[in-house]
Design a protein around this motif. Sequence first.
Motif, PDB file in Angstrom:
ATOM      1  N   GLY A 188       0.121  -5.072  25.645  1.00 44.37           N
ATOM      2  CA  GLY A 188      -0.594  -6.348  25.714  1.00 44.37           C
ATOM      3  C   GLY A 188       0.357  -7.534  25.745  1.00 44.37           C
ATOM      4  O   GLY A 188       1.573  -7.385  25.720  1.00 44.37           O
ATOM      5  N   ASN A 237      -3.400  -7.064  30.270  1.00 43.32           N
ATOM      6  CA  ASN A 237      -2.855  -5.705  30.090  1.00 43.32           C
ATOM      7  C   ASN A 237      -3.565  -4.950  28.974  1.00 43.32           C
ATOM      8  O   ASN A 237      -2.930  -4.218  28.205  1.00 43.32           O
ATOM      9  CB  ASN A 237      -1.350  -5.734  29.818  1.00 43.32           C
ATOM     10  CG  ASN A 237      -0.554  -6.033  31.064  1.00 43.32           C
ATOM     11  OD1 ASN A 237      -1.122  -6.287  32.118  1.00 43.32           O
ATOM     12  ND2 ASN A 237       0.750  -6.010  30.941  1.00 43.32           N
ATOM     13  N   ASN A 238      -4.876  -5.119  28.863  1.00 44.74           N
ATOM     14  CA  ASN A 238      -5.691  -4.425  27.847  1.00 44.74           C
ATOM     15  C   ASN A 238      -5.294  -4.797  26.427  1.00 44.74           C
ATOM     16  O   ASN A 238      -5.467  -4.009  25.503  1.00 44.74           O
ATOM     17  CB  ASN A 238      -5.633  -2.906  28.025  1.00 44.74           C
ATOM     18  CG  ASN A 238      -6.229  -2.484  29.339  1.00 44.74           C
ATOM     19  OD1 ASN A 238      -7.312  -2.946  29.709  1.00 44.74           O
ATOM     20  ND2 ASN A 238      -5.525  -1.643  30.070  1.00 44.74           N
TER      21      ASN A 238
END
Length: 167
Positions: free
Chosen positions: A28, A52-53
């Motif tokens: 992340g 990025n999640n």
Amino acid sequence: MTAQTIVNFKENPTTNNWKVVDDVVMGGRSSGSFSLTSEGYGQFSGEVSLENNGGFSSVRCAMETLSVSPESKIRIRLKGDGKSYQFRVKHDRKAYYSYITEFDTTGDWQTLEFTLADLRPTFRGRKVDLPNFDQKTIEELRFLIGNKKPQEFELLVEYIEAIYGFD
């Protein structure tokens, strides 16, 4: 009733045992920091990103083992920014799960109390099939923000105490 100071930034102005852990550990892009303010408060601040999640930032305090019971309470004096946070404890710093509770901040100074037996076990945001806090020790404290939205945050902490002696 007895209160034992765990952390008091005005009396012991150090961040030595505190470490930021962001979602970058899993790719992340959130960025948190922890420092002392000129007024003598611990300041956890930064930005949560969903890129990025990602989606969380946390700060943890590795502490000397503290003897507690499930009936013990944790009292925290803090000032948030109107956002929701999690307070977490680990009975064993090597345990994969934490015991957590959520709290909302108002933008003003608040004194919050949490009974340890009310904290529930979770791992990566999912409930673990174990009872609520039923341990005899605490070895780690943590604050976490992860409200499923990108946001800046700031949480000031004055002190954290353990409260004993309830009948």
